[in-house]
Design a protein around this motif. Structure first.
Motif, short mmCIF file in Angstrom:
data_model
loop_
_atom_site.label_atom_id
_atom_site.label_comp_id
_atom_site.label_asym_id
_atom_site.label_seq_id
_atom_site.Cartn_x
_atom_site.Cartn_y
_atom_site.Cartn_z
N MET A 1 -0.44 12.71 -10.96
CA MET A 1 0.69 12.96 -11.22
C MET A 1 1.69 12.82 -10.43
N PRO A 2 2.46 11.54 -10.49
CA PRO A 2 3.25 10.94 -9.50
C PRO A 2 4.52 12.03 -9.11
N PRO A 3 4.99 12.03 -8.02
CA PRO A 3 6.16 12.88 -7.85
C PRO A 3 7.42 12.20 -8.55
N HIS A 4 8.33 13.22 -8.79
CA HIS A 4 9.70 12.98 -9.14
C HIS A 4 10.73 13.51 -8.65
N LEU A 5 11.60 13.09 -8.04
CA LEU A 5 12.85 13.62 -7.19
C LEU A 5 13.94 13.47 -7.81
N GLU A 6 15.19 14.48 -7.98
CA GLU A 6 16.09 14.23 -8.72
C GLU A 6 17.30 15.50 -8.44
N SER A 7 18.40 14.76 -8.32
CA SER A 7 19.45 15.80 -8.03
C SER A 7 19.54 16.72 -9.32
N VAL B 1 15.73 18.56 -7.60
CA VAL B 1 14.59 19.03 -8.23
C VAL B 1 13.21 18.17 -7.87
N LEU B 2 12.01 18.79 -7.44
CA LEU B 2 10.90 17.96 -7.27
C LEU B 2 9.86 18.54 -8.22
N THR B 3 9.32 17.64 -8.99
CA THR B 3 8.23 17.82 -9.90
C THR B 3 7.46 16.58 -10.10
N GLY C 1 4.42 20.61 -11.64
CA GLY C 1 4.92 19.71 -10.35
C GLY C 1 5.09 20.39 -9.11
N ALA C 2 4.85 21.86 -9.15
CA ALA C 2 4.96 22.51 -7.76
C ALA C 2 4.29 22.09 -6.73
N ALA C 3 3.17 21.57 -6.89
CA ALA C 3 1.96 20.93 -6.07
C ALA C 3 2.69 19.87 -5.30
N ALA C 4 3.54 19.15 -5.94
CA ALA C 4 4.23 17.90 -5.18
C ALA C 4 4.85 18.16 -4.07
N MET C 5 5.36 19.43 -3.60
CA MET C 5 5.80 19.80 -2.54
C MET C 5 4.72 19.51 -1.39
N LEU C 6 3.37 19.34 -1.67
CA LEU C 6 2.61 19.12 -0.48
C LEU C 6 2.01 17.65 -0.36
N TYR C 7 2.75 16.83 -1.39
CA TYR C 7 2.38 15.42 -1.31
C TYR C 7 2.65 14.86 -0.10
N PRO C 8 1.94 13.74 0.24
CA PRO C 8 2.20 13.08 1.77
C PRO C 8 3.50 12.74 1.93
N GLY C 9 4.32 13.04 2.96
CA GLY C 9 5.78 12.54 3.12
C GLY C 9 6.96 13.00 2.33
N ILE C 10 6.70 13.64 1.19
CA ILE C 10 7.98 14.10 0.54
C ILE C 10 8.75 14.98 1.25
N LEU C 11 8.43 15.94 1.72
CA LEU C 11 9.19 16.82 2.41
C LEU C 11 9.78 16.31 3.58
N VAL D 1 5.71 27.02 -11.74
CA VAL D 1 4.78 26.49 -11.69
C VAL D 1 4.95 24.61 -11.74
N HIS D 2 6.14 24.63 -12.44
CA HIS D 2 6.43 23.13 -12.82
C HIS D 2 7.16 22.44 -12.17
N GLU D 3 8.14 23.06 -11.23
CA GLU D 3 8.99 22.44 -10.31
C GLU D 3 9.42 23.35 -9.20
N VAL D 4 9.76 22.71 -8.08
CA VAL D 4 10.48 23.52 -6.91
C VAL D 4 11.88 22.69 -6.92
N LEU D 5 12.90 23.77 -6.26
CA LEU D 5 14.09 23.20 -5.76
C LEU D 5 14.11 23.03 -4.35
N LEU D 6 14.96 22.00 -3.79
CA LEU D 6 14.77 21.69 -2.34
C LEU D 6 16.33 22.06 -2.11
#
Length: 295
Positions: free
Chosen positions: A95-101, A159-161, A168-178, A196-201
């Motif tokens: 489930m690759p990460p996706h980050l978008e304004s 939006v990080l998903t 996609g909330a788990a993507a906040m723990l992916y290596p290097g993202i944050l 559970v599907h996304e978080v906002l940064l």
């Protein structure tokens, strides 16, 4: 799903060699998933919980996953703690990460979005005027740039998903993202648990007061988010200095993002950073009847 497919999945789930490269993790709210967690092995993640799933295909339009049950761990002869590093390595690939304004995502200006997020849900439609110019999205600018300095006032939301747009909330723990995002923003980050599907940064410097954000999150959860999809009723904070995610009102409740390890195969854009999960995790799992739960 026909009977033969179900039979094949059940047979494959008995073999750890089949499941090992397909195991990924999801983050759920244990207070919203009490019944589910009675039948699945899970581990604590701050005030949330990790569960594990096995991917049977990687079609973003037709995903098929099966939840890992305690009966599977018994067949495989492993403990939930042993699944965590495996799932941490597999998840960015499955489930690759996706980050978008968020402004790009919705096609509105940052000013309108900021106004909307500080407005009660029933008034948000009027707070987002149509026809706003879309701003350029993607990752934040480099530290020290004029764009970062200007952005401190607006503190735009991202939006990080996942590319699939689910869990996609788990993507906040992916290596290097944050760590990479915070370095580019030149600030610590607030993590707003949208679902559970996304978080906002959002950069800490331009964000509202924590108590105000928590009140907005609770109100939106109650009125706009389905109970099973609610992640949390409060904001989290990522510290660049400590490389930790925690509740700013309860700093002892903390977790460190996952590390990239030499034996993992992660997408190139997140390959170079190496934080890791704190090891002081306790195990929480219950026995369950044989079978497979589909999520």
């Amino acid at each position: 799903m026909n009977r033969e497919t179900l039979k094949t999945i059940a047979e494959n789930m008995r073999e750890f060699d089949f499941a090992r490269s397909r195991i990924a993790l999801r983050i759920v709210n244990p207070r919203q998933e009490t019944e589910l967690l009675r039948s699945l092995p899970h581990l604590p993640c701050m005030d949330l919980a990790f569960i594990f799933v096995v991917f049977f295909n990687r079609d973003p339009h037709a995903q098929m996953t099966a939840a890992v049950r305690t009966s599977h761990l018994e067949q495989w002869g492993i403990a939930p703690e042993e699944l965590l590093p495996i799932a941490a390595a597999n998840s960015p690939r499955c489930m690759p990460p996706h980050l978008e304004s968020i402004a790009d995502l919705l096609g509105i200006s940052e000013d309108a979005m900021e106004k909307a997020l500080l407005t009660k849900p029933e008034q948000q439609e009027d707070a987002l005027p149509p026809g706003q110019a879309q701003k350029k999205g993607g990752l934040p600018p480099e530290p020290g740039s004029d764009a970062v300095s200007a952005g401190r006032e607006e503190s735009p939301l991202y939006v990080l998903t996942t590319r699939q747009g689910i869990y996609g909330a788990a993507a906040m723990l992916y290596p290097g993202i944050l760590r990479s995002f915070a370095a580019a923003a030149g600030d610590d980050l607030y993590i707003i648990p949208s679902s559970v599907h996304e978080v906002l940064l959002q950069a800490k410097g331009g964000a509202p007061d924590v108590q105000d954000m928590n009140a907005i999150i609770r109100e939106i959860n109650a009125g706009e988010v389905q109970p099973k999809e609610r992640l949390s009723d409060h904001v989290y904070l990522y510290s660049r200095e400590k490389d930790l995610i925690f509740d700013p009102l309860c700093p002892s409740c903390a977790i460190r993002p996952f590390a990239h390890r030499p034996d993992t195969h992660l997408p190139g854009e997140i390959r170079e950073i190496t934080p890791y999960l704190r090891p002081d995790r306790t195990v929480a799992h219950t026995d369950s009847p044989p079978g497979t739960a589909f999520l």
